[in-house]
Scaffold this motif. Structure first.
Motif, PDB file in Angstrom:
ATOM      1  N   SER A  29      12.251   6.048  10.052  1.00  0.00           N
ATOM      2  CA  SER A  29      13.589   5.478  10.174  1.00  0.00           C
ATOM      3  C   SER A  29      13.652   4.077   9.590  1.00  0.00           C
ATOM      4  CB  SER A  29      14.021   5.459  11.646  1.00  0.00           C
ATOM      5  OG  SER A  29      13.192   4.599  12.400  1.00  0.00           O
ATOM      6  N   LEU A  30      12.509   3.354   9.563  1.00  0.00           N
ATOM      7  CA  LEU A  30      12.521   1.974   9.068  1.00  0.00           C
ATOM      8  C   LEU A  30      11.433   1.674   8.046  1.00  0.00           C
ATOM      9  CD1 LEU A  30      13.248   0.073  12.397  1.00  0.00           C
ATOM     10  CD2 LEU A  30      14.759   0.251  10.439  1.00  0.00           C
ATOM     11  N   VAL A  31      10.509   2.627   7.814  1.00  0.00           N
ATOM     12  CA  VAL A  31       9.407   2.338   6.904  1.00  0.00           C
ATOM     13  C   VAL A  31       9.888   2.089   5.478  1.00  0.00           C
ATOM     14  CG1 VAL A  31       8.912   4.727   6.223  1.00  0.00           C
ATOM     15  CG2 VAL A  31       7.041   3.056   6.380  1.00  0.00           C
ATOM     16  N   VAL A  32      11.065   2.635   5.133  1.00  0.00           N
ATOM     17  CA  VAL A  32      11.582   2.480   3.774  1.00  0.00           C
ATOM     18  C   VAL A  32      12.184   1.101   3.535  1.00  0.00           C
ATOM     19  CG1 VAL A  32      13.936   3.305   4.242  1.00  0.00           C
ATOM     20  CG2 VAL A  32      12.915   3.708   2.002  1.00  0.00           C
ATOM     21  N   ALA A  33      12.431   0.334   4.596  1.00  0.00           N
ATOM     22  CA  ALA A  33      13.169  -0.922   4.465  1.00  0.00           C
ATOM     23  C   ALA A  33      12.516  -1.881   3.476  1.00  0.00           C
ATOM     24  CB  ALA A  33      13.323  -1.585   5.829  1.00  0.00           C
ATOM     25  N   THR A  34      11.204  -2.074   3.573  1.00  0.00           N
ATOM     26  CA  THR A  34      10.538  -3.032   2.700  1.00  0.00           C
ATOM     27  C   THR A  34      10.254  -2.481   1.311  1.00  0.00           C
ATOM     28  OG1 THR A  34       8.513  -2.374   3.847  1.00  0.00           O
ATOM     29  CG2 THR A  34       9.493  -4.473   4.482  1.00  0.00           C
ATOM     30  N   ALA A  35      10.584  -1.218   1.075  1.00  0.00           N
ATOM     31  CA  ALA A  35      10.415  -0.627  -0.257  1.00  0.00           C
ATOM     32  C   ALA A  35      11.712  -0.642  -1.055  1.00  0.00           C
ATOM     33  CB  ALA A  35       9.909   0.806  -0.135  1.00  0.00           C
ATOM     34  N   ALA A 159       3.136  -2.838   3.380  1.00  0.00           N
ATOM     35  CA  ALA A 159       1.734  -2.696   2.989  1.00  0.00           C
ATOM     36  C   ALA A 159       1.549  -1.556   1.994  1.00  0.00           C
ATOM     37  CB  ALA A 159       0.876  -2.450   4.233  1.00  0.00           C
ATOM     38  N   ILE A 160       2.208  -0.425   2.243  1.00  0.00           N
ATOM     39  CA  ILE A 160       2.074   0.723   1.343  1.00  0.00           C
ATOM     40  C   ILE A 160       2.696   0.417  -0.016  1.00  0.00           C
ATOM     41  CG2 ILE A 160       2.797   3.110   0.955  1.00  0.00           C
ATOM     42  CD1 ILE A 160       2.576   3.535   3.976  1.00  0.00           C
ATOM     43  N   THR A 161       3.888  -0.157  -0.004  1.00  0.00           N
ATOM     44  CA  THR A 161       4.570  -0.463  -1.266  1.00  0.00           C
ATOM     45  C   THR A 161       3.781  -1.467  -2.083  1.00  0.00           C
ATOM     46  OG1 THR A 161       6.715  -0.033  -0.223  1.00  0.00           O
ATOM     47  CG2 THR A 161       6.726  -1.305  -2.272  1.00  0.00           C
ATOM     48  N   GLN A 162       3.248  -2.482  -1.416  1.00  0.00           N
ATOM     49  CA  GLN A 162       2.489  -3.517  -2.116  1.00  0.00           C
ATOM     50  C   GLN A 162       1.125  -3.012  -2.570  1.00  0.00           C
ATOM     51  OE1 GLN A 162       2.595  -7.356  -0.176  1.00  0.00           O
ATOM     52  NE2 GLN A 162       0.547  -7.880  -0.922  1.00  0.00           N
ATOM     53  N   VAL A 169       5.225   5.892   0.545  1.00  0.00           N
ATOM     54  CA  VAL A 169       5.910   5.764   1.829  1.00  0.00           C
ATOM     55  C   VAL A 169       6.284   7.155   2.358  1.00  0.00           C
ATOM     56  CG1 VAL A 169       8.048   4.953   2.914  1.00  0.00           C
ATOM     57  CG2 VAL A 169       6.747   3.432   1.418  1.00  0.00           C
ATOM     58  N   PHE A 170       6.579   8.074   1.423  1.00  0.00           N
ATOM     59  CA  PHE A 170       6.945   9.443   1.786  1.00  0.00           C
ATOM     60  C   PHE A 170       5.785  10.419   1.663  1.00  0.00           C
ATOM     61  CE2 PHE A 170      10.791   7.354   0.058  1.00  0.00           C
ATOM     62  CZ  PHE A 170      11.560   7.346   1.214  1.00  0.00           C
ATOM     63  N   TRP A 171       4.896  10.199   0.695  1.00  0.00           N
ATOM     64  CA  TRP A 171       3.774  11.121   0.523  1.00  0.00           C
ATOM     65  C   TRP A 171       2.871  11.175   1.753  1.00  0.00           C
ATOM     66  CZ3 TRP A 171       4.084  14.935  -2.421  1.00  0.00           C
ATOM     67  CH2 TRP A 171       4.494  14.878  -3.765  1.00  0.00           C
ATOM     68  N   ILE A 172       2.749  10.072   2.493  1.00  0.00           N
ATOM     69  CA  ILE A 172       1.842  10.065   3.639  1.00  0.00           C
ATOM     70  C   ILE A 172       2.263  11.054   4.727  1.00  0.00           C
ATOM     71  CG2 ILE A 172       1.054   7.689   3.295  1.00  0.00           C
ATOM     72  CD1 ILE A 172       3.021   6.827   5.457  1.00  0.00           C
TER      73      ILE A 172
END
Length: 470
Positions: A29-35, A159-162, A169-172
């Motif tokens: 729900s929020l992991v995409v925010a920093t990407a 962390a994932i995006t960087q 972010v989605f593959w995991i």
């Protein structure tokens, strides 16, 4: 049974798999925010496109939870839970493969459908597996992992995006789904909520009503609360909501037995849960930005700065679960939301005169400890307030109100932020941030008042329900 925990092997599997499923769904729900910045650059997305990358997920999540819970009661909670996570996994792969922003938004909406199935059925399976005297502890473990996933979303996404790429972010989610789905079908026993026909008319009316209200809450800050689109959407949602209530009163097999709303604790815990979610997500939305805009941290560092707040969930929620079994839900919901409200109001008071990170620490810990206690107790109360055959429906209603509360919290806090501040300068952002923190603090205190309507102790609930039904 294990002497240390008193859990059977079956209970261990149910707790582990439902917690894992809930954690992954909550994280997304929020992991995409920093990407979002990277997605904007690579896919050429507009600001509105980026907003819908987040909102498409929350929208379908909110409007379909109730229908998903009813489907699980009818066709089997284990079967529907596994199917929902399989859909979530496929949609995650579609998100990772997106080559356009429209594709990404559509895949995110399908992800929300899968999430809407997983969350209420996870709580339903948990409630059906654990007896009342152990349910509070199990809910505490479940809540700590779910809440930690929600609040750690920005730092994990950063962390994932960087470190890798935004697609990851989605593959995991994919390997998690490949493991979780077959294990669920093998290790979790099937349970049902009564052999009722699926109320397709009721499900459709509920979805349209919620869609209208949630659409208005999402679009209001962007296009204006007085626009034809927002007012029309809200009116349609309310009218269809009235039609839904009318249909459920006379339906031969209602999706939502209205008799549940004769139980004071059920009404109270849903109102408290809505206000809890509104305050929590509204706070997270602006606090993570405050650390970046005013304190000048990057996305990953901002997530690390929030750890004193997020870590309280992991530490305190299991303890709160044990306290629920001893003292009941009401005192913990009231005290927890009151503590969160006071902590957030302290942040508002300090930010009005300039706020350093050191000054932020104590209010963050107080607010985090409060929400950790209240979240665990409220989730336990949502399950305990209904009879065993209605656990799925009850958890679906509670999950739905929390999702609507999340959307409402961001919308209300954003309106206050825009009225008093903006993004033109750090000083202007700080003014808006102060107003937003006052709002979320007030929402928390209102939730504490609502929580006072719960029955005094969990053990009193069955007799209270019997009296209400008599």
């Amino acid at each position: 049974m294990s002497k240390g925990t008193g859990l059977t092997t079956q209970q261990r599997w149910v707790l582990a798999l439902t917690s894992l499923g809930s954690m992954v769904v909550a994280l997304d729900s929020l992991v995409v925010a920093t990407a979002l910045t990277t997605i904007q650059e690579q896919l050429g997305a507009s600001l509105a496109d980026l907003e819908w990358t987040v909102n498409a997920y929350n929208l379908t999540f909110a409007v379909l939870m109730l229908s998903a819970a009813a489907a699980g009661d009818r066709w089997g909670r284990r079967r529907v839970f596994a199917g929902g996570f399989a859909l979530f996994t496929l949609a995650s792969a579609a998100c990772a493969l997106a080559t356009s922003v429209d594709w990404l938004i559509a895949a995110r909406a399908v992800q929300g459908v899968g999430a809407a199935v997983v969350m209420p059925l996870a709580m339903g399976l948990l409630g059906a597996t654990f007896p009342p005297e152990r349910r509070g502890w199990a809910t505490g473990v479940f809540s700590s992992l779910t809440g930690l996933a929600v609040l750690s979303g920005p730092v994990v996404g950063g962390a994932i995006t960087q470190g890798l790429d935004w697609h990851w972010v989605f593959w995991i989610n994919v390997p998690v789904g490949l493991v979780l789905v077959p294990l669920t079908l093998k290790q979790i026993p099937e349970s049902h909520g009564g052999n009722r026909r699926l109320d397709l008319v009721g499900a459709g009316l509920a979805a349209v009503a919620l869609l209208g209200v949630v659409w208005a809450l999402i679009r209001g800050p962007e296009v204006g609360w007085s626009t034809t689109e927002v007012l029309g959407s809200l009116v349609i949602g309310l009218i269809v909501g009235v039609a839904f209530v009318g249909w459920e009163r006379r339906a031969p097999a209602p999706m939502l037995p209205l008799s549940l709303f004769k139980v004071r604790s059920f009404v109270a815990v849903n109102l408290a849960g809505l206000l809890l979610a509104a305050a929590l997500i509204g706070t997270l939305f602006f606090l993570s930005q405050f650390v970046q805009v005013v304190l000048h941290d990057g996305p990953f560092a901002a997530g690390l700065r929030l750890l004193p707040w997020t870590a309280t969930l992991f530490v305190i929620a299991p303890i709160a679960g044990r306290l629920v079994d001893r003292v009941g839900e009401r005192p913990l919901v009231v005290l927890g939301l009151a503590a969160q409200g006071l902590g957030l109001l302290a942040v508002a008071a300090l930010s009005a005169n300039g706020l350093t990170y050191g000054e932020l620490l104590a209010p963050m810990v107080i607010a985090g400890a409060g929400v950790s206690v209240a979240m665990t107790a409220a989730q336990s109360g949502a399950v305990a307030a209904v009879p065993g055959e209605s656990v799925g429906v009850g958890s679906g209603v509670y999950g739905m109100t929390r999702q609507v509360g999340s959307v409402a919290g961001i919308a209300i806090a954003a309106a206050a932020f825009a009225w008093y501040g903006g993004y033109a300068s750090p000083h202007e952002f700080e003014r808006g941030f102060t107003a937003a923190m006052v709002i979320v603090g007030a929402l928390s205190l209102a939730g504490a008042v609502a929580g006072a309507g719960l029955s005094p102790r969990a053990a009193d609930r069955p007799s209270a329900m019997a009296m209400d039904r008599a």
